[in-house]
Design a protein around this motif. Structure first.
Motif, mmCIF file in Angstrom:
data_model
loop_
_atom_site.group_PDB
_atom_site.id
_atom_site.type_symbol
_atom_site.label_atom_id
_atom_site.label_comp_id
_atom_site.label_asym_id
_atom_site.label_seq_id
_atom_site.Cartn_x
_atom_site.Cartn_y
_atom_site.Cartn_z
ATOM 1 N N GLU A 197 0.852 -1.220 -0.086
ATOM 2 C CA GLU A 197 0.042 0.143 0.056
ATOM 3 C C GLU A 197 0.970 1.196 0.110
ATOM 4 O O GLU A 197 0.535 2.383 -0.600
ATOM 5 N N ILE A 198 1.761 1.197 0.850
ATOM 6 C CA ILE A 198 2.690 2.371 0.997
ATOM 7 C C ILE A 198 3.561 2.545 -0.276
ATOM 8 O O ILE A 198 3.504 3.632 -1.093
ATOM 9 N N LEU A 199 3.989 1.536 -1.058
ATOM 10 C CA LEU A 199 4.968 1.618 -2.473
ATOM 11 C C LEU A 199 3.877 2.134 -3.577
ATOM 12 O O LEU A 199 4.026 2.830 -4.289
ATOM 13 N N GLU A 200 2.523 1.483 -3.445
ATOM 14 C CA GLU A 200 1.606 2.126 -4.490
ATOM 15 C C GLU A 200 1.337 3.392 -4.372
ATOM 16 O O GLU A 200 0.904 4.004 -5.305
ATOM 17 N N THR A 201 0.981 4.009 -3.210
ATOM 18 C CA THR A 201 0.688 5.396 -2.761
ATOM 19 C C THR A 201 1.816 6.079 -3.493
ATOM 20 O O THR A 201 1.631 7.173 -4.219
ATOM 21 N N GLY A 202 3.036 5.713 -3.126
ATOM 22 C CA GLY A 202 4.426 6.431 -3.681
ATOM 23 C C GLY A 202 4.546 6.384 -5.175
ATOM 24 O O GLY A 202 4.732 7.268 -5.955
ATOM 25 N N ARG A 203 3.969 5.358 -5.914
ATOM 26 C CA ARG A 203 3.898 5.274 -7.341
ATOM 27 C C ARG A 203 2.855 6.156 -7.819
ATOM 28 O O ARG A 203 3.148 6.780 -9.206
ATOM 29 N N LYS A 204 1.850 6.569 -7.464
ATOM 30 C CA LYS A 204 0.890 7.022 -8.028
ATOM 31 C C LYS A 204 0.981 8.697 -7.677
ATOM 32 O O LYS A 204 0.466 9.410 -8.446
ATOM 33 N N SER A 205 1.994 9.041 -6.796
ATOM 34 C CA SER A 205 2.575 10.346 -6.740
ATOM 35 C C SER A 205 3.472 10.544 -7.696
ATOM 36 O O SER A 205 4.027 9.655 -8.245
ATOM 37 N N LYS A 206 4.572 11.333 -7.286
ATOM 38 C CA LYS A 206 5.820 11.801 -7.927
ATOM 39 C C LYS A 206 6.890 10.951 -7.325
ATOM 40 O O LYS A 206 8.095 10.801 -7.712
ATOM 41 N N ASN A 207 6.504 10.432 -6.269
ATOM 42 C CA ASN A 207 7.648 9.536 -5.694
ATOM 43 C C ASN A 207 8.075 8.299 -6.288
ATOM 44 O O ASN A 207 7.190 7.412 -6.496
ATOM 45 N N LYS A 208 9.217 8.149 -6.941
ATOM 46 C CA LYS A 208 9.630 7.056 -7.617
ATOM 47 C C LYS A 208 10.998 6.340 -6.869
ATOM 48 O O LYS A 208 11.115 5.294 -7.744
ATOM 49 N N TYR A 209 11.247 6.816 -5.801
ATOM 50 C CA TYR A 209 12.277 6.145 -5.168
ATOM 51 C C TYR A 209 11.910 5.759 -3.520
ATOM 52 O O TYR A 209 11.287 6.369 -3.077
ATOM 53 N N ALA A 210 12.431 4.631 -3.135
ATOM 54 C CA ALA A 210 12.125 3.986 -1.768
ATOM 55 C C ALA A 210 13.190 3.725 -1.083
ATOM 56 O O ALA A 210 14.083 3.153 -1.830
ATOM 57 N N GLY A 211 13.536 4.166 0.063
ATOM 58 C CA GLY A 211 14.680 3.415 0.844
ATOM 59 C C GLY A 211 13.972 2.731 2.183
ATOM 60 O O GLY A 211 12.783 3.215 2.541
ATOM 61 N N PHE A 212 14.683 1.848 2.475
ATOM 62 C CA PHE A 212 14.347 0.825 3.792
ATOM 63 C C PHE A 212 15.395 1.091 4.801
ATOM 64 O O PHE A 212 16.445 0.691 4.410
ATOM 65 N N GLU A 213 14.866 1.060 6.203
ATOM 66 C CA GLU A 213 15.667 0.855 7.103
ATOM 67 C C GLU A 213 15.177 0.939 8.447
ATOM 68 O O GLU A 213 13.961 0.711 8.409
ATOM 69 N N ALA A 214 15.804 0.111 9.269
ATOM 70 C CA ALA A 214 15.148 -0.136 10.829
ATOM 71 C C ALA A 214 15.691 0.962 11.798
ATOM 72 O O ALA A 214 16.763 1.447 11.642
ATOM 73 N N ASN A 215 14.602 1.271 12.539
ATOM 74 C CA ASN A 215 14.959 2.604 13.604
ATOM 75 C C ASN A 215 15.512 1.695 14.992
ATOM 76 O O ASN A 215 15.583 0.461 14.786
ATOM 77 N N ARG A 216 15.855 2.502 15.917
ATOM 78 C CA ARG A 216 16.269 1.722 17.208
ATOM 79 C C ARG A 216 15.314 0.731 17.823
ATOM 80 O O ARG A 216 15.837 -0.234 18.404
ATOM 81 N N GLU A 217 14.102 1.113 17.495
ATOM 82 C CA GLU A 217 13.130 0.137 18.069
ATOM 83 C C GLU A 217 12.860 -1.287 17.327
ATOM 84 O O GLU A 217 11.918 -1.858 17.617
ATOM 85 N N GLY A 218 13.374 -1.225 15.930
ATOM 86 C CA GLY A 218 13.261 -2.314 15.139
ATOM 87 C C GLY A 218 12.191 -2.191 14.137
ATOM 88 O O GLY A 218 11.910 -3.228 13.547
#
Length: 67
Positions: A11-32
């Motif tokens: 759902e998050i990636l589809e939302t990005g694809r429908k907008s102008k966001n064409k790049y996605a980065g992934f990481e984990a925060n301190r809480e995991g």
């Protein structure tokens, strides 16, 4: 291993694809928790004044339960 619902990520990636966001980065925060950053331009993009773009960060909480 942290587990996340596939539908939440899609759902998050589809939302990005429908907008102008064409790049996605992934990481984990301190809480995991998974942090997904959506960007319109490539990571090294700068405007004529030398500034990068603002990003949209979304945090997915780890699903409860045992895996």
């Amino acid at each position: 291993m942290k587990m996340y619902k596939i539908d939440d990520i899609i759902e998050i990636l589809e939302t990005g694809r429908k907008s102008k966001n064409k790049y996605a980065g992934f990481e984990a925060n301190r809480e995991g928790n998974l942090i997904i950053t959506l960007k319109e331009h490539a990571p090294d993009w700068r405007n004529p004044e030398g500034f990068g773009e603002a990003v949209t960060e979304l945090e997915l909480l780890e699903c409860s339960g045992e895996y």
